[in-house]
Every structure is written in C-alpha cells, then in structure tokens.
Enzyme design. Structure first.
Site, PDB file in Angstrom:
ATOM      1  N   ASN A   3      -8.547 -11.652  -4.573  1.00 33.82           N
ATOM      2  CA  ASN A   3      -7.728 -10.890  -3.619  1.00 33.82           C
ATOM      3  C   ASN A   3      -6.341 -11.509  -3.557  1.00 33.82           C
ATOM      4  O   ASN A   3      -6.200 -12.737  -3.598  1.00 33.82           O
ATOM      5  CB  ASN A   3      -8.375 -10.922  -2.230  1.00 33.82           C
ATOM      6  CG  ASN A   3      -7.700  -9.953  -1.277  1.00 33.82           C
ATOM      7  OD1 ASN A   3      -6.556 -10.152  -0.874  1.00 33.82           O
ATOM      8  ND2 ASN A   3      -8.396  -8.895  -0.926  1.00 33.82           N
ATOM      9  N   ASP A  62       3.273  -6.349  -3.049  1.00 41.26           N
ATOM     10  CA  ASP A  62       2.057  -7.157  -3.085  1.00 41.26           C
ATOM     11  C   ASP A  62       0.999  -6.557  -3.999  1.00 41.26           C
ATOM     12  O   ASP A  62       0.314  -7.271  -4.730  1.00 41.26           O
ATOM     13  CB  ASP A  62       1.540  -7.245  -1.644  1.00 41.26           C
ATOM     14  CG  ASP A  62       0.303  -8.094  -1.521  1.00 41.26           C
ATOM     15  OD1 ASP A  62       0.225  -9.116  -2.210  1.00 41.26           O
ATOM     16  OD2 ASP A  62      -0.575  -7.732  -0.725  1.00 41.26           O
ATOM     17  N   ASP A  72       0.792  -1.225   0.000  1.00 39.86           N
ATOM     18  CA  ASP A  72       0.000   0.000   0.000  1.00 39.86           C
ATOM     19  C   ASP A  72       0.829   1.282   0.000  1.00 39.86           C
ATOM     20  O   ASP A  72       0.584   2.215   0.782  1.00 39.86           O
ATOM     21  CB  ASP A  72      -1.016  -0.035   1.163  1.00 39.86           C
ATOM     22  CG  ASP A  72      -2.136  -1.045   0.878  1.00 39.86           C
ATOM     23  OD1 ASP A  72      -2.040  -1.789  -0.124  1.00 39.86           O
ATOM     24  OD2 ASP A  72      -3.103  -1.110   1.659  1.00 39.86           O
TER      25      ASP A  72
HETATM   26  N1  LIG Z   1      -8.129  -7.215  -4.926  1.00 38.73           N
HETATM   27  C1  LIG Z   1      -6.860  -7.082  -4.661  1.00 38.73           C
HETATM   28  O1  LIG Z   1      -6.163  -8.051  -4.376  1.00 38.73           O
HETATM   29  C2  LIG Z   1      -6.243  -5.729  -4.713  1.00 38.73           C
HETATM   30  C3  LIG Z   1      -4.849  -5.622  -4.698  1.00 38.73           C
HETATM   31  C4  LIG Z   1      -4.263  -4.371  -4.755  1.00 38.73           C
HETATM   32  C5  LIG Z   1      -5.050  -3.236  -4.806  1.00 38.73           C
HETATM   33  N2  LIG Z   1      -6.394  -3.376  -4.797  1.00 38.73           N
HETATM   34  C6  LIG Z   1      -7.261  -2.200  -4.807  1.00 38.73           C
HETATM   35  O2  LIG Z   1      -7.088  -1.491  -5.994  1.00 38.73           O
HETATM   36  C7  LIG Z   1      -7.358  -0.126  -5.758  1.00 38.73           C
HETATM   37  C8  LIG Z   1      -6.276   0.718  -6.402  1.00 38.73           C
HETATM   38  O3  LIG Z   1      -5.019   0.412  -5.854  1.00 38.73           O
HETATM   39  P1  LIG Z   1      -3.692   1.016  -6.511  1.00 38.73           P
HETATM   40  O4  LIG Z   1      -2.557   0.644  -5.653  1.00 38.73           O
HETATM   41  O5  LIG Z   1      -3.572   0.671  -7.937  1.00 38.73           O
HETATM   42  O6  LIG Z   1      -3.999   2.585  -6.375  1.00 38.73           O
HETATM   43  P2  LIG Z   1      -3.321   3.763  -7.147  1.00 38.73           P
HETATM   44  O7  LIG Z   1      -3.583   4.976  -6.381  1.00 38.73           O
HETATM   45  O8  LIG Z   1      -1.915   3.398  -7.462  1.00 38.73           O
HETATM   46  O9  LIG Z   1      -4.127   3.848  -8.535  1.00 38.73           O
HETATM   47  C9  LIG Z   1      -5.451   4.233  -8.666  1.00 38.73           C
HETATM   48  C10 LIG Z   1      -5.778   4.431 -10.155  1.00 38.73           C
HETATM   49  O10 LIG Z   1      -7.168   4.600 -10.285  1.00 38.73           O
HETATM   50  C11 LIG Z   1      -7.399   5.691 -11.175  1.00 38.73           C
HETATM   51  N3  LIG Z   1      -8.690   6.324 -10.912  1.00 38.73           N
HETATM   52  C12 LIG Z   1      -9.031   7.143  -9.899  1.00 38.73           C
HETATM   53  N4  LIG Z   1     -10.300   7.560 -10.046  1.00 38.73           N
HETATM   54  C13 LIG Z   1     -10.782   6.985 -11.165  1.00 38.73           C
HETATM   55  C14 LIG Z   1     -12.002   7.031 -11.842  1.00 38.73           C
HETATM   56  N5  LIG Z   1     -13.021   7.769 -11.397  1.00 38.73           N
HETATM   57  N6  LIG Z   1     -12.136   6.324 -12.987  1.00 38.73           N
HETATM   58  C15 LIG Z   1     -11.137   5.568 -13.449  1.00 38.73           C
HETATM   59  N7  LIG Z   1      -9.937   5.483 -12.847  1.00 38.73           N
HETATM   60  C16 LIG Z   1      -9.761   6.182 -11.711  1.00 38.73           C
HETATM   61  C17 LIG Z   1      -6.239   6.623 -10.920  1.00 38.73           C
HETATM   62  O11 LIG Z   1      -6.069   7.511 -12.026  1.00 38.73           O
HETATM   63  C18 LIG Z   1      -5.102   5.627 -10.791  1.00 38.73           C
HETATM   64  O12 LIG Z   1      -4.630   5.283 -12.074  1.00 38.73           O
HETATM   65  C19 LIG Z   1      -7.508   0.028  -4.259  1.00 38.73           C
HETATM   66  O13 LIG Z   1      -8.862   0.083  -3.922  1.00 38.73           O
HETATM   67  C20 LIG Z   1      -6.931  -1.231  -3.697  1.00 38.73           C
HETATM   68  O14 LIG Z   1      -7.569  -1.620  -2.515  1.00 38.73           O
HETATM   69  C21 LIG Z   1      -7.010  -4.594  -4.756  1.00 38.73           C
HETATM   70  O1  LIG Z   2      -5.363  -5.654   1.253  1.00 36.90           O
HETATM   71  C1  LIG Z   2      -6.103  -6.225   0.453  1.00 36.90           C
HETATM   72  O2  LIG Z   2      -7.171  -6.741   0.794  1.00 36.90           O
HETATM   73  C2  LIG Z   2      -5.731  -6.362  -0.988  1.00 36.90           C
HETATM   74  C3  LIG Z   2      -4.773  -5.353  -1.491  1.00 36.90           C
HETATM   75  O3  LIG Z   2      -3.494  -5.507  -0.998  1.00 36.90           O
HETATM   76  C4  LIG Z   2      -5.252  -3.949  -1.403  1.00 36.90           C
HETATM   77  O4  LIG Z   2      -4.426  -3.066  -1.229  1.00 36.90           O
HETATM   78  O5  LIG Z   2      -6.452  -3.726  -1.541  1.00 36.90           O
HETATM   79 MG   LIG Z   3      -2.540  -3.720  -0.608  1.00 48.32          MG
END
Ligand SMILES: NC(=O)c1ccc[n+]([C@@H]2O[C@H](COP(=O)([O-])OP(=O)(O)OC[C@H]3O[C@@H](n4cnc5c(N)ncnc54)[C@H](O)[C@@H]3O)[C@@H](O)[C@H]2O)c1
Ligand SMILES: O=C(O)C[C@H](O)C(=O)O
Ligand SMILES: [Mg+2]
Length: 637
Positions: free
Chosen positions: A522, A329, A307
C-alpha cells in the site's frame, strides 16, 4: 473589526444596512423580528418579554461558528449566512433542510451507526467491529486530537485499518449518513471566482500538506462525489501519525464538480452538488483556480492529488508538477511502493536487485495506478541496464478489454499505455488474462483493476504456481472487497509458495504448520515520507528520481530474519522510522539534483546520515500534552 458582522435569516432590510453602519456588532435575528430598528430610532427600548429568546448575538466567524453548538446549523446554513459568517469553503455545497438533518440523526438514534448500511458493511469486507472502532476513533479525533494521534501512533498496525483502508472505504460510501461535523475544506464548481478569498476562511496560517480529491475514483468504489473527502482525511491522519506532520498544519480537501453517481446525487442526505460530473475545459478551470488559491496562500505546502479518475489523474499531475510541490499518490506513491515490494520479493527469493530486469510482469489494470507502476518498474529496469524498448517488452498489460496490443484503437488508449502495448505477432489483442498467464509464464502478477469478482481466479493462480518456484503475486486493489484474490487463495493454489502482498491488510495464512506472510503493498509506505522529505527539504517539486530513491530505501529496511519469513516490506510497527528513511532518501536525492533549497537540510545532510536522521526526527510531531499556559517559575503544571 472586520471579523464582526450582522446578519439575519431574512438577509435583507434594515438589519443589513444597520450591520454595515455598526461595525463590531453581530446579530442573528429570527424572521419577522423588527425590534432592532425601532429600538434604534426611539432610543428607549419597549419592554419585550423573552426578547433574549428571539435574538442571537454572534461574535464569531468561520470554524468558531461551526464549533459553537448554540449557533451552529451545520449544512443548513444558507448561502448568505455562509458568505457573511466566513463559512464558505468550510461546508459541503448542498444546503440541507433541518428535516433532512433530523432524518440523518434519527437513523443513528433508532438503529446506531453500525447498522447504517449493513449491506455495505458486509460487502466491503468490513465488519461491524471495524465500524464500531471507527466510530470511537472518529469521535475522539473531534474531541482531542493529541490523544487521537497518540493512540494511532502507538497502535498503528491495529488502528490503520480503521482510519484508513478498508474501513475508510465504508466511511466514504456512507459519509452522507455518518457525517456529523465538517473537517477540512470544500470547494465546488459554484465557487469559481471565489476561491482566492475562500482559502482565507481556513484558520491556520501555516499549512504544510494538502491532500485533495475530486471524489471521482475512490479506492475501487467508483465515483463517490463529496463523500470522497474521507480519503484525504484518512491520508492526512497518516501524514501525522506515520510521518510526524503537525495536525494543525494539514488540510484535507474535496473539490465538488458534481458526480455521475446518480443514486448518491438523488439521496436527500447527500451533501454535494446535484449535477453530473463536469468535464473538459471548465473542469480544468475549477482545478486550476483551486491550485492557484491554495498555493497562493501556502506556497511551501506539498499538494497530494488523490483518487482522481483515469481521464484526469495523469494530465493534472503533468499540468502542475513543474510549478509546485505536487505529486499524485495513486500514480507515483503506488508505483514506488510496488517497485519497493518487487525488490523486497527478489530479496526473499535470495536474488539481487539487478534481477528486476529479468522479470516478466503481467499487470492487470491499465489505469492511473497500473500505469504508474509499469512506468516506474520500467525505469528501474533501465537503471539496471535495459534499453527503453527492452524494458517495455517485459510487460503484458491487461485492462477490461483484455491484453493491450498495438492493434488497440489509439483513440481509446491513453498515451502512457501506448509504449507498453504488445507489438509482436503472438500477442493477441484482447487475450484473456488466463491465456496470457499460461502463454507468457510471468514471474510477477500485479492487480490494480479495482473491480469486484476476484480477477485472479484459481486457474490463474495455479498457472503462476506451475511455472514459478516462488511466484510473486500482488493483489493491490482496495478496499479488501476489490482485491484480485485473498492471501488464502494465493497460497492455496500455489501450494503455499507465493510471495504475496495485498493493498488492504489481510491476515497471514497458516498452512501445514507454517505461517505464510501477507505483506501490505500500500502506498502508505511512501506518501507520508515523500511529503515529509519534500516539505522539510523545500524541494520545490517532486521528481521521479526522488520517488525512485524512496522506493530503493524501503527494501533496505527489511531485516534478514523477516526476509526469511517471506516479508516483502518492513513491519508497519516501525512506520515513523520508515517514513523518516523515505524522507531522508528524498532529501538526499533532492540535494544531488540541485533541488534542496532548505539550507538547514543541506547542513544536516553534509554532516552524514545520523545527523540528517536526527534533524528529520527533531521535526516530527510527537502527540503528547504540552502546557498551554505560562507558569511562574517553579510552579508545577
Ligand atoms: N495498493 C495501493 O497502494 C493502491 C494505490 C492506488 C490504487 N490502488 C487501487 O487500484 C485500483 C485501481 O486504481 P486506478 O486509479 O488505477 O483506477 P483506474 O480507474 O484509473 O483504472 C482501472 C483500470 O482497471 C481496468 N479494469 C477494469 N475492469 C477490469 C477487468 N475486469 N479486468 C482487467 N482490467 C480491468 C480498467 O480498464 C482500467 O485500466 C483501485 O482499487 C485502487 O484502490 C491501490
Ligand atoms: O488509499 C489507499 O489505501 C491506497 C490507494 O491510494 C488507493 O487509492 O487505493
Ligand atoms: Mg488512492
């Protein structure tokens, strides 16, 4: 006798000089108490009623001080005390007054924890029931870790949503209010020059896994500063329960470089530095020093970055990944999870893995997670015969400014995004997601934007349903409140034909007498097993091929009967087995790449799959009580 020191709350005068000359004594004295000096000079102690009430002798250091209710002051320990009692690194940076501490407890006393922030509870898709259960488990973890992990392992599906997403999101938002005792380590930009010494304040000589965040992008909840520590704690709970790391050998860490979350910063209960988030060279100096310090003390440990915001996630991964067993991660764990899920979804459709290269994929969110996913799926497509350009041409990526094309200002586009920017005429810079979906007719829609407002609208979902017999829709943002759509919405607008997965757990959907499965896409499927394989195999680094092997292992674990029901991933009831197979895939690939440096892993591998599995299982921690004393032979416990 280095472990005994003398200090006073005034931290000056005769107390300190005497302390230095009398090793082996530890005094904590109240301000204004001068007894000690006069006693020492006259040789005869004058009668002092209740003297014992004004003097505390502390023969402890570090966590032993924090775990002793009689001397503990928690976040109220001053700088000099933290230094002398070896507490630096074991507490968050901000020093709180007793008044602030009282206020925190009074809220709990008056209203109870489940009422701490009813707005957040409702908003984050977390119920009071979640919070109540979180409370029970958190207190248990502080009392008896063996029992905690026994329960977590044996009730994984029920309890993972409590110690992990979505409840952990609520806990991070409210960490400054629900905080009771420190867990893990806290480094800050104030600790520059000190970190090498501070790591020795951690009581364990062996640490196998460290998860670190700088709190800059906690799930989809934004910058939460030191409150983000809840995430490394939750991740490591899963290291222990899901992969079998030993609870004494995992270390959650937060690095405090300030926060841009002004509301939090100005909250009197917030425990981090009261400064805007540090950037640039100075920021990298802090992280570099931290990495050198932990890797210096625990060189065999896996270090998971968690994160970090978009600006730093990729650069930090590339900065360290060739030097240590490091992975990010959100970039790599998520990528491998998404690829595994796509293979699973293709299997649900009755298609072979090679069908990956035929998919048209829309990804919403071009951040750490989104771009990690795109890169890995493209790598998978290349494995099935596409050229680099052919693979890149199968993606349409939307961020907050709409569709990303080559017309986008290069200065505002991350390097990882550029090769995937659309280059052809019909792709319009900034095109809205709905228009892209209608025009491109994607077979796969993946959401990783982390924003409120359900980005996958009914129109978008309907469009997916109109052009696909079984549209693949992964709403992967966390926590539940940030998911691009719910399982129910996805099924409702596609007449129950969607192959659906969400990042945080959602209930299956009942429709027309059928149960429509909601899988959980996830990274918990990946990070525990990847780290276990790397640590057991002593792979020295974590390569893209190891992650690819891990991704390919997961879909092979979904039984045909589950595929027939629409399950994309294996059941989390078997999380230990899943993590074991992921670890085996990492070990096997490490061997093929010449990176398997643990000879015992090599020996097990050479005896075949069963022997390797036994060897991995033998190393997994089992949360059961063991005798803590030596018993004479024949005496029962
Ligand atoms: N399911 C999983 O295992 C998992 C893993 C990692 C991250 N995530 C989730 O993914 C999300 C993003 O994480 P990240 O590290 O890539 O964040 P980040 O801040 O690096 O990237 C966010 C992206 O979303 C875009 N964005 C923002 N508002 C938007 C909109 N209205 N329309 C389209 N795009 C938009 C931004 O421009 C950016 O490119 C978080 O909610 C995180 O919890 C889930
Ligand atoms: O923490 C999680 O549940 C998945 C992922 O690493 C996230 O940042 O959302
Ligand atoms: Mg994470």
């Amino acid at each position: 006798m280095a472990s005994r020191i003398l200090a006073s709350t005034t931290e000056s005068g005769p107390f300190l000089s005497l302390a230095r000359s009398v090793p082996g004594l530890a005094f904590l004295s109240y301000p204004g108490c001068s007894t000690f000096a006069s006693v020492a000079s006259s040789g005869l102690s004058p009668y002092k009623p209740h003297e014992f009430e004004s003097t505390n002798i502390v023969r402890k250091k570090g966590q032993d001080v924090l775990h002793d209710p009689l001397v503990n002051k928690g976040t109220a320990f001053g700088i000099a005390e933290r230094e002398r009692l070896a507490l630096r690194g074991l507490l968050p940076a901000r020093i709180l007054s007793m008044e602030a501490q009282v206020n925190r407890i009074m809220e709990d006393y008056q209203y109870g924890r489940d009422y701490i922030d009813p707005v957040n509870v409702k908003d984050e898709g977390v119920t009071k029931e979640h919070v109540r259960k979180w409370n029970v488990l958190q207190q248990l973890q502080d009392r008896n870790e063996t029992l905690f992990y026994n329960m977590l392992l044996n009730n994984f599906v029920d309890m993972a949503p409590i110690v992990y997403t979505p409840t952990v999101g609520w806990a991070c938002l409210n960490y400054h209010k629900v905080y009771r005792r420190p867990r893990g380590m806290y480094f800050s930009s104030e600790d520059i020059g000190e970190m090498n010494a501070m790591v020795w304040h951690w009581p364990e000589n062996e640490v196998d896994a460290i998860v670190v965040t700088d709190g800059s992008r906690i799930l989809g909840l934004g910058d939460l500063g030191v409150n983000g520590l809840g995430i490394p704690i939750g991740k490591l709970d899963l290291y222990v329960a899901a992969a079998g790391f030993h609870p004494t050998r995992v270390l959650p860490v937060v690095i405090d470089v300030g926060t841009d979350n002004e509301a939090l910063r100005s909250d009197p209960l917030y425990m981090g530095l009261n400064q805007p988030r540090m950037t640039g060279a100075r920021y990298y100096e802090v992280i570099d020093e931290f990495v050198r310090a932990v890797m210096g003390r625990w060189p065999r440990s896996v270090l998971q970055f968690e994160d970090f915001n978009m600006a730093n996630a990729h650069p930090l991964l590339h900065r360290y990944r060739d030097h240590h067993m490091v992975f990010n991660d959100d970039i790599q764990g998520t990528a491998a999870t998404a690829l595994a899920g796509l293979y699973g979804a293709l299997a649900v459709q009755g298609k072979p893995v090679t069908a990956l290269k035929e998919q048209r994929i829309c990804v919403v969110g071009a951040g750490s997670a989104g771009m990690g996913v795109v890169q890995m799926i493209a790598q998978g497509m290349r494995k099935h015969g596409l050229s680099e350009e052919e693979a890149q041409a199968r993606f349409w990526i939307n961020d907050k400014d709409g569709l990303i094309t080559s017309k986008r200002d290069p200065a505002a586009t991350m390097d990882v995004v550029k090769p995937f920017a659309r280059k052809v005429e019909e792709d319009v810079e900034g095109e809205r997601l709905l228009d892209v979906v209608k025009r491109v007719k994607p077979t796969v829609l993946i959401g990783l934007a982390g924003v409120r407002g359900r980005l996958f609208t009914s129109d978008i979902l309907k469009a997916m349903g109109e052009t696909n017999e079984q549209p693949i829709i992964f709403a992967m943002s966390n926590p539940t409140s940030r998911a691009e759509c719910t399982a129910e919405e996805a099924q409702k607008h596609t007449d129950g034909r969607a192959i659906f997965a969400s990042g945080s757990p959602m209930a299956d959907v009942e429709m027309n007498g059928r149960t429509l499965i909601c899988s959980q896409a996830n990274n918990l499927y990946m990070f525990p097993g990847v780290a276990l394989g790397a640590r057991l195999g002593a792979t020295h680094h974590i390569s893209d091929n190891m992650l690819m092997a891990a991704a390919e292992a997961i879909p092979t674990l979904v039984p045909k009967s589950d595929l027939d029901r629409g399950c994309v991933y294996p059941s989390l009831h078997r999380i230990r087995h899943i993590s074991c197979r992921v670890a085996m895939a990492v070990i096997t690939m490490a061997y093929e790449e010449g990176h398997l440096h643990n000879p015992r892993a090599v020996a097990a591998l050479k005896q075949g799959d069963d022997a390797l599995e036994d060897w991995v299982v033998d190393h997994q921690y089992v949360p059961e009580y063991r005798t803590l004393i030596e018993l004479p032979q024949g005496v029962m416990e």
